[in-house]
Design an enzyme around this catalytic site. Structure first.
Site, PDB file in Angstrom:
ATOM      1  N   ASP A  17      50.624 -28.609  36.041  1.00  0.00           N
ATOM      2  CA  ASP A  17      49.573 -27.791  36.665  1.00  0.00           C
ATOM      3  C   ASP A  17      48.270 -27.825  35.882  1.00  0.00           C
ATOM      4  OD1 ASP A  17      51.906 -27.094  38.103  1.00  0.00           O
ATOM      5  OD2 ASP A  17      51.081 -25.123  38.576  1.00  0.00           O
ATOM      6  N   ARG A  96      51.773 -13.265  26.552  1.00  0.00           N
ATOM      7  CA  ARG A  96      50.474 -13.326  27.214  1.00  0.00           C
ATOM      8  C   ARG A  96      49.348 -12.582  26.472  1.00  0.00           C
ATOM      9  NH1 ARG A  96      52.353 -17.683  28.728  1.00  0.00           N
ATOM     10  NH2 ARG A  96      53.073 -17.948  30.877  1.00  0.00           N
ATOM     11  N   ASP A 125      51.922 -13.957  36.171  1.00  0.00           N
ATOM     12  CA  ASP A 125      51.081 -14.360  35.047  1.00  0.00           C
ATOM     13  C   ASP A 125      49.597 -14.309  35.347  1.00  0.00           C
ATOM     14  OD1 ASP A 125      52.843 -14.628  32.996  1.00  0.00           O
ATOM     15  OD2 ASP A 125      53.141 -16.779  33.223  1.00  0.00           O
ATOM     16  N   SER A 181      59.831 -25.649  37.129  1.00  0.00           N
ATOM     17  CA  SER A 181      58.804 -25.503  36.099  1.00  0.00           C
ATOM     18  C   SER A 181      59.333 -24.619  34.982  1.00  0.00           C
ATOM     19  CB  SER A 181      57.528 -24.889  36.692  1.00  0.00           C
ATOM     20  OG  SER A 181      57.782 -23.593  37.185  1.00  0.00           O
TER      21      SER A 181
END
Length: 412
Positions: A17, A96, A125, A181
């Site tokens: 991505d 994150r 996310d 993924s």
């Protein structure tokens, strides 16, 4: 195309991505800088840096964030027994805040008007990153390609991404044969999408990257002792080979190592995303699974029961939800974070753990310091009085029965 739209700092992983997004941003006229966060994922960061430059990034930043990830995110989560929907240990969520914070720091330093990421428009996310961005720099502008029609109409699925990558000569590990993924850091790895979107398909054995299949794990148990000080792990001793570790990142990495070879930490779940849809995810959280199990056990010995119950309901649950929902930089999460340390004042001692074929088995525990006062062997014994007068229970039971007698009578 000339880079006339300004500067953008892309959170870059080197995967499918973000590699496509990097090429696309350049194609759209942005000067694109790449930012690679080392949060413990097993990657060749120099190769990723070279790949970003080859795709066209004007600058590449590789930042080692492992220490702050462990000390500021992982260990407080262990202290809080953080968990989402009773099963997910929040591995992606925890990373994150440190990733976003460093991205904003670099963007400010480099004069970037924009930041960008590769999060999908259906996932959590995108929320986690962008709420962090805006909390840390309110005037930052975000380019989220997976929410832009010009991007998602062009790349309608992973096959289109793979075709574009092949056209541009961008090498990616993902193939059409293995389309799931992953997201990896020191705490865990996640697997989603592709064949995993059918919740009834059993993940193929070769998918699992970190842990040995529990059925193939050693037939001999591995025994360790973990020492905690105020809820923070400070030492691990392996009784099979005498190995000992104390430094924070080394300690957590070592727990990953012993957990992985014993098949500890796999889960396969369906969870409720913050945006309102269900999602199937498979996770490996080896060291984190050991630490959470051991920490919870030590709390049983050292933490006051009412305080523990209050913490479980009023800190663990909302703190976990805040992490999952990307609210780490919110005032309520700051309040909860500061409350965690108070609950851990007396959580000091050692826990003996046996690791065997996917299982984390507690074999004993010892309290140190003030927390050791809560458990009195004589007082708890069924073989002696130990200073406890059984007659005192008469009044205790009578008082607590008053409202129950009235409730039962009103229901008859």
């Amino acid at each position: 195309m000339a880079a006339d739209k300004g500067k953008v700092l892309l959170a870059y992983s080197g995967g499918l991505d973000t590699s496509v997004i990097l090429a696309w941003l350049i194609e759209q006229g942005y000067e694109t800088l790449a930012y690679i966060a080392d949060v413990g994922q097993e990657e060749d960061f120099e190769a990723i840096r070279e790949k970003a430059l080859a795709v066209g990034a004007s600058k590449v930043f590789v930042e080692d964030l492992k220490e702050e990830f462990v000390k500021e995110q992982i260990f407080p989560a262990i202290q809080a027994n953080a968990i989402y929907e009773s099963v997910y240990l929040l591995g992606t969520s925890l990373a994150r805040p440190v990733i976003a914070r460093k991205q904003i720091e670099i963007a400010e330093r480099e004069g970037c008007q924009y930041v960008s990421h590769g999060c999908t428009g259906k996932g959590n996310d995108q929320v986690r990153f962008e709420l962090a961005y805006y909390a840390l720099k309110s005037d930052i502008e975000v380019i989220a390609p997976w929410r832009l029609p010009v991007f998602f109409n062009r790349f309608a699925g992973r096959s289109a991404l793979l075709d574009f990558a092949a056209e541009k000569g961008i090498h990616v590990a993902q193939t059409k044969a293995k389309p799931w993924s992953t997201d990896e850091n020191l705490f865990h790895i996640s697997y989603e999408a592709g064949i995993l979107e059918d919740p009834n398909i059993t993940p193929p054995k070769e998918m699992w990257k970190l842990t040995v299949d529990p059925e193939d794990a050693p037939n001999t148990p591995e025994r360790i002792t973990i020492t905690f000080e105020k809820g923070i792990p400070v030492k691990v001793v392996n009784h099979n080979d005498g190995h000992e570790v104390t430094e924070a990142v080394e300690l957590f990495t070592y727990l990953n190592t012993v957990a992985r070879r014993n098949g500890v930490g796999r889960i396969d779940i369906v969870e409720s995303r913050f945006i309102g849809v269900k999602s199937r995810g498979c996770y490996e959280t080896p060291g984190g699974t050991i630490l959470r199990t051991a920490h919870k056990d030590l709390e049983g010995l050292t933490l006051d029961g009412q305080l523990r119950a209050t913490r479980d309901q009023n800190i663990t649950i909302p703190y976990s939800r805040a992490l999952y929902n990307g609210q780490y930089f919110s005032p309520e999460c700051e309040f909860l974070s500061k409350s965690i340390a108070f609950t851990q004042t007396n959580v000091t001692g050692e826990v003996k753990v046996k690791l065997y074929k996917g299982n984390t088995v507690i074999e004993g525990r010892v309290a140190r310091g003030p927390g050791a006062l809560l458990y009195d062997m004589q007082e708890s014994s069924m073989d002696e009085q130990g200073g406890y007068n059984p007659e005192d229970a008469n009044g205790f039971i009578k008082i607590h029965s008053i409202r129950l007698k009235k409730w039962t009578a009103s229901d008859m």
